[in-house]
Design an enzyme around this catalytic site. Sequence first.
Site, PDB file in Angstrom:
ATOM      1  N   HIS A 142      36.827  35.003  39.760  1.00  0.00           N
ATOM      2  CA  HIS A 142      36.125  33.798  39.272  1.00  0.00           C
ATOM      3  C   HIS A 142      36.937  32.590  39.749  1.00  0.00           C
ATOM      4  CE1 HIS A 142      33.726  36.109  36.206  1.00  0.00           C
ATOM      5  NE2 HIS A 142      34.773  36.907  36.279  1.00  0.00           N
TER       6      HIS A 142
ATOM      7  N   ASN B 205      29.153  33.005  37.347  1.00  0.00           N
ATOM      8  CA  ASN B 205      29.109  32.329  36.035  1.00  0.00           C
ATOM      9  C   ASN B 205      29.773  30.958  36.105  1.00  0.00           C
ATOM     10  OD1 ASN B 205      31.640  33.559  36.340  1.00  0.00           O
ATOM     11  ND2 ASN B 205      31.958  33.789  34.151  1.00  0.00           N
TER      12      ASN B 205
ATOM     13  N   LYS C 106      24.767  39.980  39.880  1.00  0.00           N
ATOM     14  CA  LYS C 106      25.598  40.212  38.693  1.00  0.00           C
ATOM     15  C   LYS C 106      24.733  40.100  37.443  1.00  0.00           C
ATOM     16  CE  LYS C 106      29.390  40.743  36.254  1.00  0.00           C
ATOM     17  NZ  LYS C 106      30.562  39.904  36.231  1.00  0.00           N
TER      18      LYS C 106
ATOM     19  N   HIS D  73      28.481  43.351  33.946  1.00  0.00           N
ATOM     20  CA  HIS D  73      29.425  43.158  32.841  1.00  0.00           C
ATOM     21  C   HIS D  73      28.836  43.975  31.710  1.00  0.00           C
ATOM     22  CE1 HIS D  73      32.365  41.000  30.236  1.00  0.00           C
ATOM     23  NE2 HIS D  73      31.505  41.464  29.335  1.00  0.00           N
TER      24      HIS D  73
ATOM     25  N   HIS E 190      35.059  46.319  35.480  1.00  0.00           N
ATOM     26  CA  HIS E 190      36.132  46.475  34.474  1.00  0.00           C
ATOM     27  C   HIS E 190      35.877  47.525  33.390  1.00  0.00           C
ATOM     28  CE1 HIS E 190      33.433  43.689  32.517  1.00  0.00           C
ATOM     29  NE2 HIS E 190      33.890  42.638  33.127  1.00  0.00           N
TER      30      HIS E 190
ATOM     31  N   ASP F  48      39.303  40.793  38.384  1.00  0.00           N
ATOM     32  CA  ASP F  48      38.628  39.962  37.384  1.00  0.00           C
ATOM     33  C   ASP F  48      39.460  38.705  37.111  1.00  0.00           C
ATOM     34  OD1 ASP F  48      36.783  38.996  35.646  1.00  0.00           O
ATOM     35  OD2 ASP F  48      37.070  40.503  34.094  1.00  0.00           O
TER      36      ASP F  48
ATOM     37  N   ALA G  76      37.865  33.495  26.830  1.00  0.00           N
ATOM     38  CA  ALA G  76      38.340  34.826  27.239  1.00  0.00           C
ATOM     39  C   ALA G  76      38.531  34.859  28.745  1.00  0.00           C
ATOM     40  CB  ALA G  76      37.334  35.882  26.814  1.00  0.00           C
ATOM     41  N   GLY G  77      39.570  35.539  29.187  1.00  0.00           N
ATOM     42  CA  GLY G  77      39.804  35.699  30.622  1.00  0.00           C
ATOM     43  C   GLY G  77      41.270  35.558  30.959  1.00  0.00           C
TER      44      GLY G  77
END
Length: 438
Positions: free
Chosen positions: A57, A89, A139, A171, A233, A306, A324-325
């Site tokens: 990303h 995204n 995606k 996802h 993931h 990711d 989150a990430g």
Amino acid sequence: MSSLLIKNATLASGQIVNIFIKDGLIYDIGNKSPLCDQKIDAQGQSIIPGVIDPHVHFRVPGAEYKEDWQTGSKAAVAGGVTTVLDMPNNQPAITTQKTLDQKRRLIKNQSYVNYGLYLGATASNLNELKTVSGIAGVKVYLGSTTGDLLVTDYQIVEEILAETNQIIAFHSEDEECIKQFSIFPPRRRAGNFQFSNIAKRHNQLRPEECAEKSTGKIIELVKKTKKRAYICHVSGQKEIELIRQAKDQKLPIYAEASPHYLFLNTQSAIDLGNFAKVNPPIRSEVSQQALQLSLSSGLIDTIGSDHAPHTREEKEVDYAQAPAGVPGVETSLSLMLNLVNQGAITLARLVELMCSTPADIFKISKRGKIEPGYFADLVLVDLKLTYEVKNSKLYSKCGWSPFSGRHLKGVPMAVIVGGRLVYQKGKIFGPPGGCEVF
Ligand code: DOR
Ligand code: ZN
Ligand code: ZN
């Protein structure tokens, strides 16, 4: 164009070779030593194909304050990654040919590595998905996470699979299940809601069973439609078991593992607080170990970092507010080389997971292998050198890593992208010369 000779490099097979590169392509692999513009002596070093990271990303457009394409692709090349596939995204989300082309224009001439772009699915953009060209894949977000992409209706997912010819990357977390757990959280033990226990808390609110549920549904739909699905993931033990069953039935299901699930667990990540908050959540030690074992058994096909950077300021807030990430593109190869040094996988298996299989799954031609006629995307690694991951040394704009402080044995020393030396011993050489691979 120029020529380059890499002398005395050790292939994953153990063979020591000279690699002659001309006009951006691998021209000869053997013992010749032709005259050329530039030479690199790789004595004592291994050479592998440039890593293809199918899951990053880079935050363009819309969140360049977290990462822009230059900083993201510098982080990639410093980590031995020469091709990235970037997720949709963004702000705005990339869901139409128009927004995709706008994104392409923003990236042009900004990338130190090669790249491909995903298109995001919505409940109503099937026509775009059917007609778009030159993408890495579609995606589908089955559970909500960073950004606003979400498809919760499995009937629509079936149509997407049935009516498009792209690979569909998922996802995989079931939204209804996530909602159930947020409304009726599991019984809280004392202390669970303190900063130090965020990894466990997040795993309780988005448990493994939510990922199992959606992965089970994806497998059903692949069985029905016979189309290819890529599960991003994979994180839980039972999810791995579902993938084993699907692979036993020879279904076209591919599974990705990400470094944070391989090298962190709810116990070891406790001190990281929100810096280990990621979707899906970091799992138990049992699942972490099951995931590591499935690298060599072949259940896992690829490693996707990711890489999902957020700023420190964004992370240094209450659990519920923190995005989150975690970042990862810069450390994924070294973490995996460290695993090679520990004897858990071979270097040849690492090359399959990180180079040749991603190229096969995503149909990236002439990359991911060291063969005459292939693009000269190459990484020289020192398998005997140990380095410490340090936040201050990272190229990623976010400036932190959940692996900071780890000592990893196995370091990318030089990186060649399209026949050009772009990284060597901590330095990056411009200008950005990466190209779109689809
Ligand atoms: O934790 C996550 N962060 N999971 C995702 O699926 C998206 C990512 C992001 O873009 O920040
Ligand atoms: Zn995801
Ligand atoms: Zn992601």
